[in-house]
Motif scaffolding. Structure first.
Motif, PDB file in Angstrom:
ATOM      1  N   ARG A 150     -10.240  10.045  14.671  1.00 37.19           N
ATOM      2  CA  ARG A 150      -9.735   8.682  14.537  1.00 37.19           C
ATOM      3  C   ARG A 150      -8.519   8.690  13.615  1.00 37.19           C
ATOM      4  O   ARG A 150      -8.285   9.657  12.889  1.00 37.19           O
ATOM      5  CB  ARG A 150     -10.812   7.726  14.022  1.00 37.19           C
ATOM      6  CG  ARG A 150     -11.363   7.985  12.627  1.00 37.19           C
ATOM      7  CD  ARG A 150     -12.532   7.023  12.410  1.00 37.19           C
ATOM      8  NE  ARG A 150     -13.046   6.978  11.056  1.00 37.19           N
ATOM      9  CZ  ARG A 150     -14.015   7.754  10.595  1.00 37.19           C
ATOM     10  NH1 ARG A 150     -14.543   8.678  11.383  1.00 37.19           N
ATOM     11  NH2 ARG A 150     -14.458   7.622   9.353  1.00 37.19           N
ATOM     12  N   PRO A 151      -7.734   7.612  13.621  1.00 37.47           N
ATOM     13  CA  PRO A 151      -6.483   7.617  12.859  1.00 37.47           C
ATOM     14  C   PRO A 151      -6.712   7.735  11.354  1.00 37.47           C
ATOM     15  O   PRO A 151      -7.674   7.185  10.802  1.00 37.47           O
ATOM     16  CB  PRO A 151      -5.845   6.262  13.207  1.00 37.47           C
ATOM     17  CG  PRO A 151      -6.479   5.857  14.491  1.00 37.47           C
ATOM     18  CD  PRO A 151      -7.874   6.385  14.438  1.00 37.47           C
ATOM     19  N   VAL A 152      -5.807   8.450  10.697  1.00 34.55           N
ATOM     20  CA  VAL A 152      -5.800   8.567   9.240  1.00 34.55           C
ATOM     21  C   VAL A 152      -4.372   8.330   8.766  1.00 34.55           C
ATOM     22  O   VAL A 152      -3.438   8.998   9.216  1.00 34.55           O
ATOM     23  CB  VAL A 152      -6.287   9.951   8.774  1.00 34.55           C
ATOM     24  CG1 VAL A 152      -6.145  10.085   7.256  1.00 34.55           C
ATOM     25  CG2 VAL A 152      -7.732  10.187   9.195  1.00 34.55           C
ATOM     26  N   THR A 153      -4.199   7.382   7.863  1.00 37.96           N
ATOM     27  CA  THR A 153      -2.876   7.036   7.333  1.00 37.96           C
ATOM     28  C   THR A 153      -2.676   7.710   5.985  1.00 37.96           C
ATOM     29  O   THR A 153      -3.447   7.459   5.048  1.00 37.96           O
ATOM     30  CB  THR A 153      -2.745   5.512   7.154  1.00 37.96           C
ATOM     31  OG1 THR A 153      -2.992   4.862   8.406  1.00 37.96           O
ATOM     32  CG2 THR A 153      -1.371   5.142   6.633  1.00 37.96           C
ATOM     33  N   PRO A 154      -1.647   8.558   5.823  1.00 39.30           N
ATOM     34  CA  PRO A 154      -1.388   9.133   4.504  1.00 39.30           C
ATOM     35  C   PRO A 154      -0.799   8.086   3.565  1.00 39.30           C
ATOM     36  O   PRO A 154       0.032   7.263   3.965  1.00 39.30           O
ATOM     37  CB  PRO A 154      -0.381  10.252   4.789  1.00 39.30           C
ATOM     38  CG  PRO A 154       0.303   9.839   6.052  1.00 39.30           C
ATOM     39  CD  PRO A 154      -0.706   9.054   6.841  1.00 39.30           C
ATOM     40  N   ALA A 155      -1.237   8.109   2.309  1.00 43.53           N
ATOM     41  CA  ALA A 155      -0.731   7.175   1.299  1.00 43.53           C
ATOM     42  C   ALA A 155      -0.666   7.904  -0.037  1.00 43.53           C
ATOM     43  O   ALA A 155      -1.248   8.977  -0.208  1.00 43.53           O
ATOM     44  CB  ALA A 155      -1.627   5.947   1.211  1.00 43.53           C
ATOM     45  N   HIS A 156       0.038   7.287  -0.995  1.00 45.76           N
ATOM     46  CA  HIS A 156       0.352   7.978  -2.239  1.00 45.76           C
ATOM     47  C   HIS A 156       0.100   7.059  -3.430  1.00 45.76           C
ATOM     48  O   HIS A 156       0.576   5.924  -3.457  1.00 45.76           O
ATOM     49  CB  HIS A 156       1.805   8.443  -2.223  1.00 45.76           C
ATOM     50  CG  HIS A 156       2.188   9.099  -0.921  1.00 45.76           C
ATOM     51  ND1 HIS A 156       1.812  10.376  -0.614  1.00 45.76           N
ATOM     52  CD2 HIS A 156       2.869   8.617   0.154  1.00 45.76           C
ATOM     53  CE1 HIS A 156       2.267  10.684   0.595  1.00 45.76           C
ATOM     54  NE2 HIS A 156       2.894   9.622   1.084  1.00 45.76           N
ATOM     55  N   LEU A 157      -0.612   7.575  -4.410  1.00 45.30           N
ATOM     56  CA  LEU A 157      -0.990   6.774  -5.573  1.00 45.30           C
ATOM     57  C   LEU A 157       0.127   6.647  -6.600  1.00 45.30           C
ATOM     58  O   LEU A 157       0.009   5.879  -7.545  1.00 45.30           O
ATOM     59  CB  LEU A 157      -2.242   7.375  -6.211  1.00 45.30           C
ATOM     60  CG  LEU A 157      -3.523   7.157  -5.392  1.00 45.30           C
ATOM     61  CD1 LEU A 157      -4.565   8.213  -5.706  1.00 45.30           C
ATOM     62  CD2 LEU A 157      -4.069   5.753  -5.647  1.00 45.30           C
ATOM     63  N   PRO A 162       3.752   4.687   1.695  1.00 44.39           N
ATOM     64  CA  PRO A 162       2.999   3.529   1.225  1.00 44.39           C
ATOM     65  C   PRO A 162       1.970   3.926   0.172  1.00 44.39           C
ATOM     66  O   PRO A 162       1.485   5.047   0.152  1.00 44.39           O
ATOM     67  CB  PRO A 162       2.311   3.024   2.495  1.00 44.39           C
ATOM     68  CG  PRO A 162       2.069   4.292   3.281  1.00 44.39           C
ATOM     69  CD  PRO A 162       3.278   5.150   3.021  1.00 44.39           C
ATOM     70  N   THR A 163       1.647   2.969  -0.680  1.00 43.80           N
ATOM     71  CA  THR A 163       0.518   3.163  -1.579  1.00 43.80           C
ATOM     72  C   THR A 163      -0.778   2.935  -0.795  1.00 43.80           C
ATOM     73  O   THR A 163      -0.753   2.338   0.291  1.00 43.80           O
ATOM     74  CB  THR A 163       0.579   2.180  -2.742  1.00 43.80           C
ATOM     75  OG1 THR A 163       0.361   0.852  -2.226  1.00 43.80           O
ATOM     76  CG2 THR A 163       1.919   2.244  -3.468  1.00 43.80           C
ATOM     77  N   PRO A 164      -1.913   3.392  -1.308  1.00 44.39           N
ATOM     78  CA  PRO A 164      -3.174   3.078  -0.624  1.00 44.39           C
ATOM     79  C   PRO A 164      -3.386   1.573  -0.461  1.00 44.39           C
ATOM     80  O   PRO A 164      -3.904   1.121   0.572  1.00 44.39           O
ATOM     81  CB  PRO A 164      -4.228   3.709  -1.531  1.00 44.39           C
ATOM     82  CG  PRO A 164      -3.512   4.825  -2.214  1.00 44.39           C
ATOM     83  CD  PRO A 164      -2.116   4.310  -2.439  1.00 44.39           C
ATOM     84  N   HIS A 165      -2.985   0.788  -1.457  1.00 46.74           N
ATOM     85  CA  HIS A 165      -3.129  -0.665  -1.353  1.00 46.74           C
ATOM     86  C   HIS A 165      -2.326  -1.193  -0.167  1.00 46.74           C
ATOM     87  O   HIS A 165      -2.815  -2.010   0.624  1.00 46.74           O
ATOM     88  CB  HIS A 165      -2.669  -1.334  -2.652  1.00 46.74           C
ATOM     89  CG  HIS A 165      -3.509  -0.992  -3.846  1.00 46.74           C
ATOM     90  ND1 HIS A 165      -3.472   0.247  -4.457  1.00 46.74           N
ATOM     91  CD2 HIS A 165      -4.428  -1.726  -4.524  1.00 46.74           C
ATOM     92  CE1 HIS A 165      -4.315   0.265  -5.468  1.00 46.74           C
ATOM     93  NE2 HIS A 165      -4.917  -0.922  -5.540  1.00 46.74           N
ATOM     94  N   GLN A 166      -1.079  -0.723  -0.043  1.00 48.82           N
ATOM     95  CA  GLN A 166      -0.237  -1.159   1.073  1.00 48.82           C
ATOM     96  C   GLN A 166      -0.793  -0.703   2.415  1.00 48.82           C
ATOM     97  O   GLN A 166      -0.777  -1.462   3.393  1.00 48.82           O
ATOM     98  CB  GLN A 166       1.179  -0.618   0.871  1.00 48.82           C
ATOM     99  CG  GLN A 166       1.922  -1.247  -0.290  1.00 48.82           C
ATOM    100  CD  GLN A 166       3.201  -0.505  -0.645  1.00 48.82           C
ATOM    101  OE1 GLN A 166       3.356   0.679  -0.324  1.00 48.82           O
ATOM    102  NE2 GLN A 166       4.127  -1.186  -1.304  1.00 48.82           N
TER     103      GLN A 166
END
Length: 234
Positions: A150-157, A162-166
């Motif tokens: 399933r889809p996984v979006t990379p994010a950065h703290l 994007p940030t995880p919040h975004q």
């Protein structure tokens, strides 16, 4: 005797982070009891890398970065430390990530957090201003997406979008009311607490003590050992 495995962690003011790293290394020792395993930290905890290398002078250790991407520490700081200790670059193992073994650990942590098999996932990495490290997080998201199907979006703290919040908010806006955050960190601390503050329904804990991570530490050590030109190389 095999060369010493010197695990190099980032370091944190949070004592629980150092404790998690030491638990991980106990698992490494249990998997390979004949191997001498030592630990040091790049910052904010002791022993420092410089002190550890001084204590191991003459032992020609192999350094295994307990880092999840090939950022500045792996490309600059660790090679400089090896040069100062008169050790060749071949004694530096690759960063732990990205690697499929980490997707095993991440998937298990999501299950532990209660995330269902159909929820979209945001992979929350520490973040970096180094494009190589950001690319590593994106590649790790691909490994995890393959494992989870399933889809996984990379994010950065930190330091990048994007940030995880975004990322969580974007998935909500796209019609996904329930989202899971996979915490792509080895240990607890400031970033792990930040990852837990999104509007996601589920947030997994950090990875450090997972057996797949312990196996990966040994895999990276073996890779570096095989690449050296010393007589004991595999």
């Amino acid at each position: 005797m095999p060369p010493v495995l010197l695990a190099v962690a980032h370091g944190s003011r949070d004592a629980t982070a150092s404790a998690a790293i030491r638990v991980l290394l106990r698992r490494v020792r249990a998997l390979r009891p004949e191997l001498t395993v030592r630990c040091c930290f790049l910052d904010l905890a002791s022993p420092s890398l410089t002190d550890a290398l001084a204590q191991l002078a003459g032992a020609r250790p192999i350094l295994v970065p307990l880092l999840l991407g090939t950022g500045y520490h792996v490309r600059v700081d660790l090679p400089a430390a090896l040069a100062a200790a008169d050790l060749p670059l071949s004694h530096l193992a690759p960063a732990l990530g990205p690697h499929p073994l980490l997707s095993e650990a991440l998937a298990d942590r999501l299950t532990e957090a209660g995330a269902p098999a159909d929820a979209p996932v945001v992979l929350a990495g520490a973040g970096s201003s180094d494009p190589t490290a950001l690319a590593d997080t994106a590649r790790m998201a691909g490994f995890l997406a393959t494992r989870l199907a399933r889809p996984v979006t990379p994010a950065h703290l930190s330091a990048a979008a994007p940030t995880p919040h975004q990322a969580v908010e974007a998935l909500h806006a796209a019609g996904h009311p329930e989202v899971a955050v996979a915490t792509y960190l080895l240990a607890s601390g400031f970033f792990a607490r930040r990852a837990a503050t999104t509007a996601a329904t589920w947030t997994s804990p950090p990875l450090a003590a997972h057996d797949a991570v312990a196996r990966l530490v040994l895999h990276r050590y073996d890779e570096a050992r095989a690449a050296t030109s010393l007589p004991w190389a595999a």
